[in-house]
Design an enzyme around this catalytic site. Structure first.
Site, PDB file in Angstrom:
ATOM      1  N   TYR A   1       0.820  -1.395  -0.156  1.00 59.96           N
ATOM      2  CA  TYR A   1      -0.043  -0.004   0.187  1.00 59.96           C
ATOM      3  C   TYR A   1       0.743   1.191  -0.067  1.00 59.96           C
ATOM      4  CZ  TYR A   1      -3.563   3.303   1.511  1.00 59.96           C
ATOM      5  OH  TYR A   1      -4.577   4.625   1.639  1.00 59.96           O
TER       6      TYR A   1
ATOM      7  N   ASN B   1       7.610  -2.198   2.300  1.00 69.20           N
ATOM      8  CA  ASN B   1       6.729  -1.302   2.938  1.00 69.20           C
ATOM      9  C   ASN B   1       6.230  -1.519   4.184  1.00 69.20           C
ATOM     10  OD1 ASN B   1       5.196   1.237   2.244  1.00 69.20           O
ATOM     11  ND2 ASN B   1       3.378  -0.084   2.032  1.00 69.20           N
TER      12      ASN B   1
ATOM     13  N   SER C   1       3.205  -3.573   4.589  1.00 66.99           N
ATOM     14  CA  SER C   1       3.196  -5.006   3.790  1.00 66.99           C
ATOM     15  C   SER C   1       4.650  -5.217   3.154  1.00 66.99           C
ATOM     16  CB  SER C   1       2.370  -5.321   2.743  1.00 66.99           C
ATOM     17  OG  SER C   1       1.032  -5.187   3.278  1.00 66.99           O
TER      18      SER C   1
ATOM     19  N   SER D   1      -0.217  -5.768   8.035  1.00 62.89           N
ATOM     20  CA  SER D   1       0.765  -5.980   7.256  1.00 62.89           C
ATOM     21  C   SER D   1       0.531  -7.042   6.502  1.00 62.89           C
ATOM     22  CB  SER D   1       2.303  -5.716   7.720  1.00 62.89           C
ATOM     23  OG  SER D   1       3.427  -6.020   7.044  1.00 62.89           O
ATOM     24  N   GLY D   2       0.735  -7.232   5.053  1.00 63.19           N
ATOM     25  CA  GLY D   2       0.559  -8.134   4.269  1.00 63.19           C
ATOM     26  C   GLY D   2       2.292  -8.718   3.743  1.00 63.19           C
TER      27      GLY D   2
END
Length: 364
Positions: A127, A199, A237, A275-276
């Site tokens: 994101y 990120n 993420s 957070s992915g």
């Protein structure tokens, strides 16, 4: 500058010639970077990883891992089911996954021609809406095709490029990072490369070789981006792509993907709630798998396919290479990034190299 150019060495194993995922023979990387001061502020793009030139018509073995699932990496169900990667891999922002996925379908049709087959391309996202006008949908199909056309071997641009243009890592400007490791065995040399779109992470947890850099270079020294109060620290993420020329079967690829998550932890990531943190590993060491087709006679000439696998006793070595390469790739993403001001005037500050060296001085 990269981490090693600052005199900071991570791990014990030697790097490949470019210290990049492209040190794995045949792997190519391309970026399209979109920047506009605005308004609206555009800080985004797309990065592609091409495993080999014939990936659209010749799948390879792959495996995936989820550290935390607040993210997307398309195509994983088929990878988990079949153990095969059937497309190039693209990385972009969260709200551009659809258009990038469709562009990869078009690329496969361009390579294979029209026909009765399906396409389940792999697209990962993080994101960038803190710095980028993410709802403006600025990434378009032509940007994906440009990244594919420009994909090459050799050195890989890092930091604020491609899909990493608007990304923030541990409260510093982040983005794309890469690294590689090599090891000689009785069967020959194996190379492991990693590429990340970083990120993620909280400033206070950022560590390099165990040194608490995020504490030593805190917000009082390098300010944090002006996050909205509703944005939980550590959200954002990371996507990790691991490549190797070691001949691995799908379950072995999955094990490498799992180990890359240990590198995220070593640098300070904890798989925060929003957070992915998704990992994909592929091997180019087994080739010759036929493409998918509705043709019932397609497999009659080759009812069996010979494959190779690394002996279990060598997997620990590959784990070590994966962890080191992924760890350095994350730090490279931070070291290579430059300060960016984006959406609503928010600024993600780069980690100043002098401050980084000073923080690491007791160990180096």
């Amino acid at each position: 500058m990269r981490t090693r150019e600052l005199g900071i060495v991570i791990g014990e194993h030697p790097t490949g010639p470019h210290n990049a995922i492209t040190d794995v023979p045949g792997v190519r990387v391309g970026h399209t970077t979109l920047e506009q001061a605005g308004p609206p502020a555009v800080r985004t793009g797309v990065t592609v990883v091409v495993p080999h030139d014939d990936i659209w018509t010749e799948p390879i073995f792959a495996g995936a891992h989820r550290l935390n699932g607040s993210g997307e990496l398309t195509g994983l169900e088929w990878i988990r089911e079949s153990g095969e990667l059937t497309s190039a891999i693209a990385l972009t922002n969260t709200h551009s996954v659809g258009v990038v996925r469709d562009a990869l379908v078009d690329a496969q049709v361009g390579a294979r021609g029209d026909g009765l087959y399906w396409s389940l391309p792999v697209v990962g996202e993080t994101y960038d809406g803190v710095l980028n006008d993410i709802n403006g949908h600025h990434v378009r199909a032509e940007h994906v095709h440009a990244a594919l056309a420009g994909a090459s071997g050799g050195p890989v641009a890092e930091g604020n490029v491609g899909g990493g243009t608007g990304m923030i890592c541990h409260g510093f400007k982040g983005g794309i990072g890469t690294a590689s490791r090599i090891a000689d065995t009785a069967a020959g040399r194996y190379t492991v490369g990693a590429l990340v779109q970083a990120n993620h992470g909280r400033r206070e947890r950022f560590r390099v070789n165990g040194v608490p850099v995020g504490e030593l270079v805190g917000p009082d020294v390098v300010p944090l981006p002006g996050m909205p109060v509703t944005y939980e620290p550590g959200s954002g993420s990371i996507i990790v792509i691991v490549a190797t020329d070691a001949p691995l079967l799908p379950h072995q690829c999955t094990r490498l993907a799992q180990r890359s998550a240990l590198a995220v932890s070593r640098v300070g990531g904890s798989g925060e709630q929003y957070s992915g943190d998704l990992m994909l590993a592929f091997s180019t060491g087994n080739r010759g798998i036929p493409p998918y087709s509705w043709d019932e006679d397609a497999g009659t000439g080759r009812p069996e396919i010979a494959v190779r696998m690394v002996a279990p006793q060598l997997m620990t070595l590959l784990f070590d290479l994966t962890i080191e390469a992924t760890e350095e790739a994350i730090v490279n993403a931070v070291a290579a990034a430059t300060t960016v001001t984006g959406r609503d005037g928010r600024t993600a500050h780069a980690l100043d190299h002098t401050l980084f060296r000073q923080a690491m001085a007791p160990r180096h």
